[in-house]
Design a protein around this motif. Structure first.
Motif, PDB file in Angstrom:
ATOM      1  N   LYS A  11       0.805  -1.253  -0.213  1.00 58.00           N
ATOM      2  CA  LYS A  11       0.039  -0.045  -0.008  1.00 58.00           C
ATOM      3  C   LYS A  11       0.658   1.273  -0.144  1.00 58.00           C
ATOM      4  N   TRP A  21      -8.186   0.168  -6.325  1.00 52.79           N
ATOM      5  CA  TRP A  21      -9.064   0.187  -4.922  1.00 52.79           C
ATOM      6  C   TRP A  21      -9.972   0.987  -4.583  1.00 52.79           C
ATOM      7  N   LEU A  22      -9.379   2.315  -4.959  1.00 54.73           N
ATOM      8  CA  LEU A  22     -10.244   3.541  -4.826  1.00 54.73           C
ATOM      9  C   LEU A  22     -11.531   3.438  -5.641  1.00 54.73           C
ATOM     10  N   LYS A  25     -13.866   0.895  -4.123  1.00 54.57           N
ATOM     11  CA  LYS A  25     -14.462   1.353  -2.767  1.00 54.57           C
ATOM     12  C   LYS A  25     -15.561   2.455  -3.096  1.00 54.57           C
ATOM     13  N   HIS A  26     -15.110   3.501  -3.983  1.00 56.04           N
ATOM     14  CA  HIS A  26     -15.984   4.499  -4.481  1.00 56.04           C
ATOM     15  C   HIS A  26     -17.481   3.998  -5.163  1.00 56.04           C
ATOM     16  N   GLU A  33      -9.589  -8.264  -0.582  1.00 49.48           N
ATOM     17  CA  GLU A  33      -8.462  -7.822  -1.044  1.00 49.48           C
ATOM     18  C   GLU A  33      -7.331  -8.678  -0.595  1.00 49.48           C
ATOM     19  N   TYR A 158     -17.448  12.491  -7.467  1.00 51.29           N
ATOM     20  CA  TYR A 158     -16.282  11.578  -7.691  1.00 51.29           C
ATOM     21  C   TYR A 158     -16.436  10.752  -8.806  1.00 51.29           C
ATOM     22  N   ASP A 193     -10.804  12.229   1.977  1.00 49.08           N
ATOM     23  CA  ASP A 193     -11.511  11.111   1.212  1.00 49.08           C
ATOM     24  C   ASP A 193     -11.415  10.054   2.473  1.00 49.08           C
ATOM     25  N   PHE A 195     -11.701   6.850   2.389  1.00 49.37           N
ATOM     26  CA  PHE A 195     -10.909   5.834   1.779  1.00 49.37           C
ATOM     27  C   PHE A 195      -9.186   6.168   1.612  1.00 49.37           C
ATOM     28  N   GLN A 197      -7.806   7.884   3.667  1.00 49.82           N
ATOM     29  CA  GLN A 197      -7.328   7.956   4.986  1.00 49.82           C
ATOM     30  C   GLN A 197      -7.023   6.401   5.526  1.00 49.82           C
ATOM     31  N   GLU A 198      -7.925   5.596   5.041  1.00 43.30           N
ATOM     32  CA  GLU A 198      -7.857   4.079   5.197  1.00 43.30           C
ATOM     33  C   GLU A 198      -6.443   3.601   4.774  1.00 43.30           C
ATOM     34  N   TRP A 199      -6.500   4.019   3.492  1.00 44.01           N
ATOM     35  CA  TRP A 199      -5.313   3.395   2.810  1.00 44.01           C
ATOM     36  C   TRP A 199      -3.963   3.858   3.451  1.00 44.01           C
TER      37      TRP A 199
END
Ligand SMILES: N[C@@H](CCC(=O)N[C@@H](CS)C(=O)NCC(=O)O)C(=O)O
Length: 218
Positions: A11, A21-22, A25-26, A33, A158, A193, A195, A197-199
């Motif tokens: 990552k 991945w984004l 997710k979006h 994964e 988005y 975003d 997602f 932040q999660e990444w």
């Protein structure tokens, strides 16, 4: 029925993995994964098992494997049409800048590899690198000014185009590329975003250090 499986790399370093991945997710896809740490002994064999091209990302959906980021983008779009702009002309432009990202900006990609954990780095500049950075800032500026009333993303809502440019925001932060105004606002939108932040959090937990991607001086 099994969930789709997205095969990704580290990552912290794998910008193509982040894009796919984004998009998933979006789009709201419920997927699993699998991370394959790149450039550790045996990784090529693992990659070749999951990805015909031997690269990440690859998406397995039942018996089907889809690989290469733009193909994954189009595959996601077929069942989630809001992932490209609704307007035909905007959709064509979104595809154009995404294709430009996919095939271009070589000077930036070579000089500034994605390295999310890296901060405050400086790399040697060159006319080619400056041209790439200027072009990206122009794309972001023009689109944000054009679509300001429709929302905070490149085309208001988005879209896949935002996912395609998301790793560039990390690069700008790592290598201290600044620009005031709408470009800076757009970068903040991308970083807010959840997602992203999660990444970022996941990248901070990784322990591999890929020396070829550790460039720049403090
Ligand atoms: N054109 C491919 C590029 C994918 C790519 O280059 N992925 C890198 C990681 S970001 C990779 O798998 N590298 C394998 C390696 O380093 O051996 C795409 O759009 O998905």
């Amino acid at each position: 029925m099994n969930k789709p499986l997205l095969i990704i790399g580290n990552k912290n370093y794998s910008s193509w993995s982040l894009r796919a991945w984004l998009m998933l997710k979006h789009a709201g896809v419920d997927f699993e994964e699998m991370r394959i740490a790149l450039r550790v002994p045996g990784y090529e064999l693992k990659l070749s098992y999951f990805s015909p091209a031997g690269k990440v990302p690859a998406l397995r959906d039942g018996e089907l494997t889809v690989w290469d980021t733009l193909s994954i983008a189009e595959y996601v779009y077929e069942s989630h049409p809001t992932m490209w702009p609704a307007d035909k002309a905007a959709r064509a432009v979104a595809r154009s800048i995404s294709a430009e990202m996919h095939s271009g900006f070589t000077a930036m990609r070579n000089a500034m590899p994605m390295n999310i954990r890296g901060r405050g780095r400086h790399v040697a500049t060159s006319p080619e690198l400056e041209a790439d950075l200027a072009r990206i800032k122009n794309i972001w500026r023009d689109l944000r000014l054009q679509h300001a009333l429709a929302g905070p993303w490149l085309f208001g809502e988005y879209s896949i185009a935002d996912a395609m440019f998301a790793p560039v925001v990390f690069r700008f932060l790592t290598y201290r590329v600044f620009e005031e105004g709408v470009v800076d606002e757009y970068m903040k939108t991308v970083m807010r975003d959840p997602f992203m932040q999660e990444w970022v959090k996941a990248s901070e937990l990784e322990h591999e250090v890929l020396v070829l991607n550790e460039v720049g001086i403090h």
